[in-house]
Design an enzyme around this catalytic site. Structure first.
Site, PDB file in Angstrom:
ATOM      1  N   ASP A   1      17.075  21.307  22.638  1.00  0.00           N
ATOM      2  CA  ASP A   1      18.096  20.284  22.852  1.00  0.00           C
ATOM      3  C   ASP A   1      18.110  19.888  24.333  1.00  0.00           C
ATOM      4  OD1 ASP A   1      20.468  18.758  23.072  1.00  0.00           O
ATOM      5  OD2 ASP A   1      21.372  19.845  21.410  1.00  0.00           O
TER       6      ASP A   1
ATOM      7  N   CYS B   1      22.230  13.617  20.509  1.00  0.00           N
ATOM      8  CA  CYS B   1      22.005  14.755  19.611  1.00  0.00           C
ATOM      9  C   CYS B   1      22.146  14.419  18.129  1.00  0.00           C
ATOM     10  CB  CYS B   1      22.968  15.881  19.980  1.00  0.00           C
ATOM     11  SG  CYS B   1      22.781  16.489  21.672  1.00  0.00           S
TER      12      CYS B   1
ATOM     13  N   HIS C   1      25.111  19.719  14.074  1.00  0.00           N
ATOM     14  CA  HIS C   1      25.664  18.527  14.728  1.00  0.00           C
ATOM     15  C   HIS C   1      25.715  17.283  13.843  1.00  0.00           C
ATOM     16  CE1 HIS C   1      26.397  17.093  19.138  1.00  0.00           C
ATOM     17  NE2 HIS C   1      27.394  16.798  18.310  1.00  0.00           N
TER      18      HIS C   1
END
Length: 469
Positions: free
Chosen positions: A12, A52, A102
């Protein structure tokens, strides 16, 4: 084995430039560099939406943000898509997901509330019906804030450093499914090197490696905030003095990430299944660190959109650099086709598997998009862009300001050629392609609030691409 296994590891906020095999002398990534030597290294891979949640929605559906509706972070994905894991399940795979998800939050800022962090078994897991050890979103990597869920809202706290612990879970899962009756697919979503970049958020042994290294501001650093930046990308006055300290922690996190990539590859070899397994290492997007007056992501500059993409399958994919255009939406159809599986007809990306296994090329530019502020609804931050092997063209919705960069002669993208007559043809070509591609996928370049009025109710997406009208 009729179909290969798949391990898909994604970091990430790891940018393309911050690994050793791409020339960064500050990086300590020997395991990732070894993987690069053994893999097809896609040198023009980009994050189609460098945020994200939008990235993850595109990864798992093969669709652009304007078709998934995941236009910002902290909204809940509509589960009614034919997703990556659904295809794998139909083909008899054992599908597992470990780490950051997410795609489920419905309350901004309530990251540690199981109402948001726990994804219950069922359709919201988007086909990952096997082992699911995940959390929606957090980036504090030690307990009590580092935790995950299995099949209940109970918080299970990470032991030690979360990336190490999640890799432990992945290796344990590999041992359970290796040499079984079914092929397996394992997705491992590691939170690092995403901020906060504080010394207490990374093991001291890694931070110590970088204490004496000379971190400097990027060559395209600007002391002025980009006027198009949202609140996540703007610097507060005191933050600019912290950039090089942030970078020190960032690189320490990357070194730890490298350690865990090495552990996974070693486990594959110990289990004797490396030749039967497609191994992917990549990232969801990059990080600006002050370039162009911005930090974070959500922008068309290379620091944010360009990502490493390494894919290894011994005996099937030749190792070496692969210079073709590759976008997030292309990942699902390319990997499924490579594995001998059919991908859904509604997928909007391209099957570029032949570019991996042969000398085939793809010169079509990658369409990239920003559909609003990072995690709130609001007008004025929307942009579209295309990137081919040489140029990036971009435009903002609010003021129609245009950008054109020659990424070969100007890798830091400091010379805007959009109004340079010498590059009139290049700009016209890319601009025409961009709008043609947008029309093809039904992207009307809507303002961000269009989605909250028509797509989203109580931060839950209620529409899919087939219901846009």
């Amino acid at each position: 084995m009729s179909h290969p296994n798949l391990i898909y590891v994604f970091a990430d906020q790891l940018r393309w430039a911050s690994v050793g095999y791409n020339g960064d002398t500050l990086a300590e990534t020997p395991n990732i560099d070894d993987l690069a030597r053994d893999s097809a290294d896609i040198t023009n891979a980009v994050s189609g939406h460098p945020v994200c949640a939008p990235y993850r929605a595109s990864l798992l559906t093969g669709k652009y943000t304007t078709s998934t509706g995941m236009v910002i972070n902290e909204i809940r994905m509509n589960p009614h898509h034919k997703c990556f894991a659904h295809v794998l399940n139909d083909a008899g795979y054992d599908s597992s997901y470990i780490g950051k998800w997410h795609l489920y939050a419905a309350q901004l800022g309530h990251h540690y509330d199981p109402e948001n962090s726990f994804v219950p078994p069922g359709e919201d897991r988007l086909g990952f019906d096997g082992y699911f050890a995940a959390y929606n979103f957090h980036h504090e990597y030690y307990a009590p804030k580092a935790y995950y869920h299995l099949d209940t809202p109970e918080k299970i706290y990470a032991e030690g450093y979360e990336p190490d612990f999640m890799t432990d879970l992945a290796i344990k899962r590999l041992k359970e499914v290796a040499n079984g009756d079914k092929p397996f697919a394992l997705f491992l979503s590691l939170g690092t090197p995403h901020d906060p970049w504080t010394p207490d958020n990374v093991p001291k042994e890694y931070l110590d490696r970088f204490r004496d290294k000379d971190f400097r501001l990027p060559p395209n650093y600007s002391k002025h905030n980009d006027p198009h930046a949202d609140m996540w990308a703007k610097f507060l006055p005191f933050q600019r003095n912290k950039i090089t300290d942030w970078m020190r922690v960032y690189y320490a996190m990357v070194a730890n990430l490298d350690y865990n990539v090495g552990r996974l590859r070693s486990a594959l070899k110990e289990l004797g299944i490396e030749k039967d397994t497609v191994f992917v290492f990549t990232s969801d997007h990059g990080e600006m660190f002050g370039a162009h007056g911005r930090h974070a992501k959500n922008i068309f500059y290379d620091e944010a959109v360009r990502v490493p993409f390494l894919i290894e399958w011994p005996g099937h994919i030749p190792a070496g650099k692969k210079d073709f255009c590759f976008n997030t939406v292309d990942i699902m159809p390319t990997l499924l086709s490579l594995m001998g599986l059919n991908y859904p007809t509604e997928v909007e990306g391209e099957d570029l598997s032949q570019c991996l296994t042969s000398d085939a090329d793809n010169t079509n530019p990658s369409l990239m998009m920003g559909t609003g502020p990072t995690a709130i609804f609001g007008i004025g931050k929307e942009w579209r862009a295309v990137r081919d092997k040489r140029f990036t063209y971009a435009v903002y919705r609010i003021d129609k300001s245009e950008y054109l960069f020659d990424n070969q002669s100007d890798p830091y993208q400091v010379r805007n050629l959009a109004h340079n007559p010498e590059f009139k043809e290049q700009k016209a070509r890319l601009k025409a392609y961009m709008y043609e591609k947008m029309k093809e996928i039904g992207d009307d370049f809507d303002c961000n609030l269009h989605y909250i009025s028509r797509w989203v109710k109580k931060r839950k997406i209620v529409r899919t691409a087939t219901l846009k009208q």
